[in-house]
Motif scaffolding. Sequence first.
Motif, short mmCIF file in Angstrom:
data_model
loop_
_atom_site.label_atom_id
_atom_site.label_comp_id
_atom_site.label_asym_id
_atom_site.label_seq_id
_atom_site.Cartn_x
_atom_site.Cartn_y
_atom_site.Cartn_z
N THR A 1 35.27 -11.91 -21.21
CA THR A 1 35.67 -13.31 -21.04
C THR A 1 35.44 -13.74 -19.61
OG1 THR A 1 37.95 -12.71 -20.57
CG2 THR A 1 37.41 -13.20 -22.86
N THR A 2 35.13 -15.00 -19.47
CA THR A 2 34.92 -15.54 -18.12
C THR A 2 36.28 -15.85 -17.50
OG1 THR A 2 34.86 -17.84 -18.87
CG2 THR A 2 32.76 -16.61 -18.89
N PRO A 3 36.32 -15.99 -16.19
CA PRO A 3 37.59 -16.38 -15.55
C PRO A 3 38.12 -17.71 -16.11
CG PRO A 3 36.08 -15.55 -13.90
CD PRO A 3 35.31 -15.65 -15.20
N GLU A 4 37.22 -18.64 -16.41
CA GLU A 4 37.66 -19.92 -16.98
C GLU A 4 38.31 -19.72 -18.35
OE1 GLU A 4 35.96 -24.28 -18.27
OE2 GLU A 4 34.81 -23.09 -16.83
N GLU A 5 37.76 -18.85 -19.16
CA GLU A 5 38.35 -18.57 -20.47
C GLU A 5 39.72 -17.90 -20.31
OE1 GLU A 5 34.35 -17.90 -23.19
OE2 GLU A 5 35.10 -16.24 -21.98
N GLN A 6 39.85 -17.02 -19.33
CA GLN A 6 41.13 -16.37 -19.08
C GLN A 6 42.17 -17.40 -18.62
OE1 GLN A 6 40.24 -13.23 -16.30
NE2 GLN A 6 39.07 -12.06 -17.81
N ILE A 7 41.75 -18.34 -17.77
CA ILE A 7 42.67 -19.40 -17.32
C ILE A 7 43.06 -20.27 -18.50
CG2 ILE A 7 42.80 -21.51 -15.93
CD1 ILE A 7 41.07 -19.99 -13.81
N ASP A 8 42.09 -20.63 -19.34
CA ASP A 8 42.40 -21.44 -20.52
C ASP A 8 43.38 -20.73 -21.44
OD1 ASP A 8 40.79 -23.51 -19.65
OD2 ASP A 8 39.07 -22.92 -20.89
N ALA A 9 43.20 -19.42 -21.62
CA ALA A 9 44.11 -18.65 -22.47
C ALA A 9 45.52 -18.61 -21.87
CB ALA A 9 43.58 -17.24 -22.70
N ALA A 10 45.58 -18.41 -20.54
CA ALA A 10 46.89 -18.40 -19.87
C ALA A 10 47.55 -19.77 -19.97
CB ALA A 10 46.73 -17.98 -18.41
N HIS A 11 46.76 -20.82 -19.80
CA HIS A 11 47.28 -22.19 -19.92
C HIS A 11 47.84 -22.43 -21.32
CE1 HIS A 11 46.63 -26.50 -20.96
NE2 HIS A 11 47.42 -26.62 -19.92
N ALA A 12 47.10 -22.02 -22.34
CA ALA A 12 47.55 -22.19 -23.72
C ALA A 12 48.85 -21.43 -23.96
CB ALA A 12 46.47 -21.74 -24.70
N SER A 13 48.94 -20.24 -23.42
CA SER A 13 50.15 -19.43 -23.57
C SER A 13 51.35 -20.08 -22.89
CB SER A 13 49.91 -18.04 -22.99
OG SER A 13 51.08 -17.27 -23.03
N LEU A 14 51.15 -20.56 -21.65
CA LEU A 14 52.24 -21.25 -20.93
C LEU A 14 52.66 -22.53 -21.64
CD1 LEU A 14 51.10 -20.77 -17.23
CD2 LEU A 14 53.11 -19.76 -18.33
N GLN A 15 51.69 -23.27 -22.14
CA GLN A 15 51.99 -24.52 -22.84
C GLN A 15 52.78 -24.24 -24.11
OE1 GLN A 15 48.59 -26.91 -24.02
NE2 GLN A 15 49.72 -28.75 -23.48
N ALA A 16 52.43 -23.20 -24.85
CA ALA A 16 53.16 -22.84 -26.06
C ALA A 16 54.59 -22.42 -25.72
CB ALA A 16 52.44 -21.71 -26.80
N ALA A 17 54.76 -21.65 -24.65
CA ALA A 17 56.10 -21.23 -24.23
C ALA A 17 56.94 -22.43 -23.82
CB ALA A 17 56.02 -20.22 -23.09
N LEU A 18 56.34 -23.36 -23.08
CA LEU A 18 57.04 -24.57 -22.67
C LEU A 18 57.43 -25.40 -23.87
CD1 LEU A 18 58.09 -26.49 -20.47
CD2 LEU A 18 55.78 -27.45 -20.36
N ARG A 19 56.50 -25.55 -24.81
CA ARG A 19 56.77 -26.31 -26.04
C ARG A 19 57.95 -25.70 -26.80
NH1 ARG A 19 51.84 -26.64 -27.78
NH2 ARG A 19 51.87 -24.57 -28.70
N ASP A 20 57.95 -24.38 -26.95
CA ASP A 20 59.04 -23.71 -27.67
C ASP A 20 60.38 -23.89 -26.94
OD1 ASP A 20 57.20 -22.85 -29.54
OD2 ASP A 20 57.03 -20.82 -28.69
N GLU A 21 60.37 -23.76 -25.61
CA GLU A 21 61.61 -23.93 -24.85
C GLU A 21 62.13 -25.36 -24.94
OE1 GLU A 21 63.46 -23.57 -20.37
OE2 GLU A 21 61.52 -22.66 -20.77
N LEU A 22 61.23 -26.33 -24.84
CA LEU A 22 61.66 -27.73 -24.95
C LEU A 22 62.26 -28.01 -26.32
CD1 LEU A 22 58.70 -29.58 -23.21
CD2 LEU A 22 61.05 -29.38 -22.38
N LEU A 23 61.63 -27.51 -27.37
CA LEU A 23 62.15 -27.72 -28.72
C LEU A 23 63.54 -27.10 -28.87
CD1 LEU A 23 61.78 -28.77 -31.56
CD2 LEU A 23 60.60 -26.65 -32.13
#
Length: 108
Positions: free
Chosen positions: A11-33
């Motif tokens: 994976t490229t560094p950009e793909e790794q950043i995108d995956a980390a971003h998606a993971s953080l966004q999912a965690a934030l979404r779950d916490e907000l809910l």
Amino acid sequence: MAAVGATSARTTPEEQIDAAHASLQAALRDELLQRILANSPGFFEQLIIDLLIAMGYGGSHKDAAAQLGAVPVTAASMASSTRIASASTASMSRPSATHPAIRWAARM
């Protein structure tokens, strides 16, 4: 560990950043809910008003309250719902390490 190294090699560094971003966004979404569900219906109503105002709809809190016949709000619930609304609107964009939503979530 070999699988992790092999995955990051493919994976490229950009793909790794995108995956980390998606993971953080999912965690934030779950916490907000979870935080929203843990509060009262009045809190949820105020949160929606705060969110709409933060997004640029409805003018001010006073205008929105007059239009919606808002329920009485305490200063504590107003502050809490405003923090959640701010984090919700902030999570709609791609965050950086200093993004307000990440700093807010880190304080939790």
